[in-house]
Design an enzyme around this catalytic site. Structure first.
Site, short mmCIF file in Angstrom:
data_model
loop_
_atom_site.label_atom_id
_atom_site.label_comp_id
_atom_site.label_asym_id
_atom_site.label_seq_id
_atom_site.Cartn_x
_atom_site.Cartn_y
_atom_site.Cartn_z
CB THR A 19 0.18 3.14 -3.52
OG1 THR A 19 0.15 2.25 -2.41
CG2 THR A 19 0.31 2.33 -4.80
CD GLU A 20 4.18 1.70 2.05
OE1 GLU A 20 4.72 2.67 2.59
OE2 GLU A 20 3.77 0.71 2.70
#
Lengths: 219, 217
Positions: free
Chosen positions: B46-47
């Site tokens: 997840t960024e």
């Protein structure tokens, strides 16, 4: 210089001047230094350029700072959210300037500032409207766009725990932009949930070494 | 029958290699996580700074310091790690992610993607990590309906919306067909509820017949 431990958030943010560029950590509300932003609202500095991933949520924190009209320009990757009505209203009314930056370029531009890098070539955004007007270069058959550092006068960072020297650890995904912003500003101000004595943090686990931290307040 | 969102997500999940590092974009692509088989060993990125992101927490157990790119609460898994935003995007740009799955407004036959801005004058532009993901992951999969609500195709010769990335999309999963975008052009891998000829008739891009056309749905 080693970090100053402040008694109050108000004391911690008194360095912010009118016209300053302020880096504000957080991804949405995770990692957002709400107490420092609230203190900045009280402190009254205006004509600010704020660099933050988002442009405020709901009516508190960064959104409240925007609502007071203190921010001239937002530099961010993702202003539009379900609860970004304060920014949305200002933007549609032409009362705030927006520099939209792809999130990785936003992080890397601050990393570059903190690391003394004059500029860098990024593949992100090539051929899109966000690269218009920027210098490009082909390197080994791939096109890159020149990106310049983003330096802050002040960074406001939320961390989990600090020791009295200013070493920081974060908590889960609340880390996000904190460690990068801490390196990229002339004065880095950190709010933590817990302040511990020097020696109580495992040196192997320190994420932001104290050299990057100027002021700490436990809230 | 055309495919539901979950059926599309299941097709994408089927094509993700075991043990791959994968980023699922906000919106429909997040459904892919529900269809990864147990023991797939797929690691979700997840960024906002986490690998091996787990599913949503049980009611009452949300942690405000543990969220995904859509700012929804998630959980840790054994093997999870956290890192800051510059490292997270270095993972993308540096070619370390095996696959990303993105939603899109339009994809061009040449692999351009438009998914961040409609260009409407009153729209508030927001790009997040979409441009970094589009050019960074080794394989870029798009998940979208093939036709907009007004019936116009979203797989096009040239995108009319502002671009997110140029020449970066490898495969497009839609409700009525799956396409590979490669040097030879647009290859139809399979169709769902439409014949190849019907598909070719409704799209303005030249198509090539793939090896596995038709799923019998």
């Amino acid at each position: 210089m080693t970090a100053t431990i402040c008694d109050t958030a108000a004391e911690a943010v008194d360095v912010v001047q009118d016209g300053a560029t302020v880096l504000i950590g957080g991804f949405g509300m995770a990692g957002m230094p709400v107490a420092l932003v609230d203190a900045l609202i009280e402190q009254g500095a205006s004509d600010l350029t704020v660099v933050s991933n988002n442009a405020g949520n709901g009516d508190t924190g960064l959104a409240a700072l925007l609502a007071k009209g203190r921010v001239r320009k937002m530099v961010c990757s993702f202003p539009r959210q379900s609860d970004s009505w304060v920014f949305d209203g200002l933007y549609r009314a032409g009362r705030i300037e927006l520099e939209l930056v792809p999130q990785g370029n936003l992080a890397e531009r601050m990393r570059a500032a903190g690391a003394g890098i004059g500029a860098f070539f990024s593949p992100t955004g090539v051929g899109t409207p966000l690269a218009e007007g920027k210098e490009t270069r082909e390197i080994d058959g791939r096109t890159y766009v020149l990106e310049l550092p983003i330096r802050g006068d002040v960074a406001l960072v939320g961390a989990h725990r600090a020791d009295r020297q200013g070493n920081l650890v974060y908590r889960k995904t609340a880390r996000n932009f904190g460690p990068v912003m801490a390196t990229a500003a002339r004065t880095t101000v950190v709010q933590v949930a817990e302040l511990v004595e020097v020696g109580e943090l495992d040196p192997e686990a320190v994420v932001t070494p104290s050299i990057y931290v100027d002021r700490v307040v436990a809230v | 029958m055309s495919l539901s969102k979950h059926e599309m997500a299941a097709l994408v999940a089927r094509d993700i290699p075991r043990g791959a590092y994968v980023n699922l974009g906000i919106g429909q692509p997040t459904l892919v996580a529900d269809h990864l088989p147990a023991g797939s060993g797929v690691v979700l990125h997840t960024e906002n700074g986490m690998l091996d992101m787990g599913p949503a927490p049980a009611d009452g157990e949300a942690d405000p310091d543990l969220t995904n790119a859509g700012k929804q609460p998630v959980t840790e898994l054994p093997g999870s790690s956290y890192f800051h935003s510059a490292d997270s995007f270095a993972m993308m740009r540096g070619g370390h992610l095996d696959v990303c799955v993105l939603g899109a407004f339009q994809v061009s036959a040449g692999g351009d993607i438009a998914n961040w801005h409609t260009g409407a004058p009153d729209a508030i532009p927001a790009v997040g990590g979409a441009m970094d993901l589009a050019i960074g992951a080794r394989s870029v999969f798009v998940m979208m309906t093939l036709f907009a609500k007004d019936g116009t195709p979203k797989l096009v010769g040239e995108c009319s919306y502002p671009l997110t990335g140029v020449g970066c999309v490898d495969r497009v999963y839609t409700d009525v067909a799956t396409f590979d975008l490669g040097p030879d052009g647009v290859v139809v891998r399979e169709t769902h509820g439409l014949s190849y000829d019907e598909l070719a008739d409704r799209l303005d891009v030249p198509l090539l017949r793939g090896v596995a056309s038709g799923t019998g749905r």
